[in-house]
Enzyme design. Structure first.
Site: not given
Ligand SMILES: Nc1ncnc2c1ncn2[C@@H]1O[C@H](COP(=O)(O)OP(=O)(O)OP(=O)(O)O)[C@@H](O)[C@H]1O
Ligand SMILES: [Mg+2]
Lengths: 144, 115
Positions: A50, A54, A103
């Protein structure tokens, strides 16, 4: 501070979907070699995947660092931006700013950060817009 | 149930000649959002999805799943097939929907992932 037995740093570039997961696979292999297994290995693998994703999807690039002390594994994700404006929102299940491209690949459920928190024994996140985001996760390991 | 038996049950083709079809299936699941799959994934899982890109293989390998089931006739991207072959992860392909596959698995006694 406990002494560090092992420390590895992995560079992760923004947007590299084709090799996504390779760093986490490496980390998992390395931990397996040193005798980590079972549910703790699984929890680390999920959290590192994860964090890695990210970095690829949301950040301008960063590093994943794996450290081991006699009692725990520490996983740190540190990136160079863009930072997260509202951390409490970002930590909510279902909140996502993932791009259309991400997505289409099955990312963007807004579950990554909650998954990390749930799987780690200790979790902290700090972020500053324009600077970057740092996440630290601790996993306790019992002596085999 | 072994992966080879599941193939027969749902009438799927295995696209990966390097795969081990003797793995015992521990549970079944269907989802296309990878973070959900990471939240519920288990070793030995049979996972139905319409996602075809290489991260599907990365997730299935990380979770030590028994197989990936690509439903509704979707085809894996070449990079996915290559990675599956490298990692010896079975990719079963079927024209059935995820729902139909899950019904068949359920009738055969395959359970959802335990929490
Ligand atoms: N390293 C990062 N830098 C900038 N924004 C981040 C970072 N990690 C997370 N985010 C922000 O936090 C939100 C939530 O992160 P999360 O990992 O929970 O969900 P996601 O990545 O959008 O979806 P998923 O992990 O379910 O595929 C992201 O959509 C983004 O806006
Ligand atoms: Mg994520």
């Amino acid at each position: 501070m406990e002494s560090t037995i092992l420390k590895n740093t992995y560079e992760i570039n923004a947007g590299e979907f084709q090799t996504a997961g390779d760093v986490s696979a490496n980390i998992k292999r390395k931990l397996k070699q040193i005798g980590i297994g079972g549910t703790v290995l699984r929890r680390i693998a999920v959290a590192s995947y994860e964090a890695e994703l990210n970095l690829i999807i949301h950040s301008h690039g960063g590093k994943l660092t794996l450290e081991m002390t006699p009692s725990s594994i520490i996983l740190t994700s540190a990136d160079v931006g863009p930072g997260i404006p509202d951390l409490s929102k970002a930590m909510q299940e279902g909140y996502s700013t993932a791009s259309e491209e991400a997505r289409d690949l099955g990312f963007g459920a807004g579950m990554g950060l909650p998954n990390m928190k749930r799987n780690a024994d200790g979790f902290s996140i700090e972020s500053e817009v324009g600077k970057g985001t740092t996440i630290q996760m601790r996993f306790d390991v019992k002596d085999a | 149930m072994k992966v080879s038996e599941l193939m027969e049950l749902i009438g799927a083709t295995n696209l990966n000649p390097e795969a081990n079809l003797d793995t015992e299936i521990t549970c079944g699941y269907s989802c296309d959002l990878l973070s959900w799959v990471l939240a519920h994934g288990k070793a030995g899982m049979a996972w139905c999805t319409v996602q075809t890109h290489v991260n599907v293989i990365a997730v299935s390998v990380l979770m030590e799943m028994a197989c990936v089931i690509l439903v509704e006739g979707v085809e894996p991207e070449p990079a996915s097939l290559k990675k599956a072959i490298d990692e010896e992860m079975p990719i079963l392909a079927t024209n059935k929907t995820a729902y139909e596959v899950c019904v068949l698995m359920g009738q055969a006694g395959v359970l959802p992932p335990a929490e």
